[in-house]
Design a protein around this motif. Structure first.
Motif: not given
Ligand code: GLN
Length: 293
Positions: A96-103, A191-197, A201-203, A207-209, A214-217, A245-247
């Motif tokens: 699971t993705l780690v829940p973020r404060p922004e969510t 939904s907080n879907p995967p939205y990173v391109a 480079p942020h991937l 913590d992202l690596p 599946l939950a990020l990209v 939607l979160e983005h």
């Molecule tokens: N907010 C996350 C990040 O950029 C990405 C989460 C997502 O793709 N839903 O670290």
């Protein structure tokens, strides 16, 4: 020496060494305290109130092991197995993705649209550890919340969180986006879907690596999942139903355009607590909406 005999290392000494090991990482002090508290089985405040207390050999071993993994970038929440979201202590795993404060901003907007007492159907698409679904279900006991995810391992974690928090008005559904809910319709889809391109480079940073790709990209521009969710939403919303939607920080304009093109009214952008554009809400257009909505 028996395993429980204390070694001569106090909380204060262990913390100082750990802060040094983690120096250069953001939040080194906070992370060291959370990990030491976890290893020693005490709260962060107890830890700071009793710096002279000694660690057992076993606790010290657990702590050094977690610290080594943290130095390699593993998220603190995966090391301790928990993260707080909306004041709920949630279990998280690498599934699971780690829940973020922004969510939490997404939850806040959802609650604004869900009047207390109304019996509404809510869907959380891609629920992961269940953070959004559990937060909404806990705040709106009259709502019936469904959390969906394609990943069975994530849903297992979400179910465990539900059991531990004893939240009853929630159910889980497995499948990719709307495939999880067949022909069902809802009053609010969130939904907080995967939205990173792809290739962002942020991937490779922080913590992202270690988190599930599946939950990020979300494809070349990060918007693949958002497009799929927007396109399917009119078929799964009651009228007047809301989509939230979160983005990503630079995607708000594109997400608003997608929603307008899909026939939504009242398309509105919101910021997170850091002032970053983070959430879009939109209502399915009804016959009473004018073009100006
Ligand atoms: N907010 C996350 C990040 O950029 C990405 C989460 C997502 O793709 N839903 O670290």
């Amino acid at each position: 020496m028996p395993e429980t005999d204390p070694v001569e290392i106090s909380f204060a000494v262990a913390l100082a060494a750990a802060r040094d090991d983690l120096s250069g990482q953001m939040e080194a002090g906070r992370d060291a305290e959370i990990l030491l508290g976890h290893a020693a089985g005490v709260s962060r405040s107890q830890l700071l109130a009793h710096p002279e207390r000694l660690l057992t050999l076993e606790q010290y071993g657990v702590f050094r092991n977690m610290l080594g993994r943290r130095c390699n970038g593993e998220p603190v929440a995966y090391l301790t197995g928990c993260r707080e979201f909306w004041s709920l202590p949630l279990k998280v795993t690498p599934a699971t993705l780690v829940p973020r404060p922004e969510t939490e901003s997404l939850v806040e907007q959802a609650l604004i649209l869900l009047p207390p007492g109304d019996e509404l159907e809510v869907l959380d698409l891609g629920t992961g550890c269940g953070a959004i679904a559990l937060a909404i279900a806990g705040e709106r006991s009259h709502c019936r919340v469904t959390g969906s995810d394609v990943c069975e391992d994530a849903l297992r974690v979400a179910r465990e969180n539900q059991d531990r928090l004893a939240v009853e008005n929630i159910e889980w559904a497995q499948g990719s986006w709307y495939q999880a809910v067949a022909e069902r319709k809802f009053d609010l889809i969130v939904s907080n879907p995967p939205y990173v391109a792809d290739g962002d480079p942020h991937l490779e940073q922080g913590d992202l690596p270690h988190e599930p790709a599946l939950a990020l990209v979300g494809g070349k521009d990060g918007l693949n999942a958002i497009r799929e969710i927007v396109d399917g939403a009119p078929g799964h919303l009651n009228k007047p139903g809301w989509l939230l939607l979160e983005h990503g920080f630079d995607q708000q304009k594109s997400v608003m355009e997608l929603l307008i093109a899909a026939g939504f009214a009242k398309v509105c952008g919101h910021q997170d607590l850091a002032g970053i554009p983070r959430v879009v809400s939109a209502r399915l257009r009804t016959n009473r909406d004018t073009d100006n909505d």
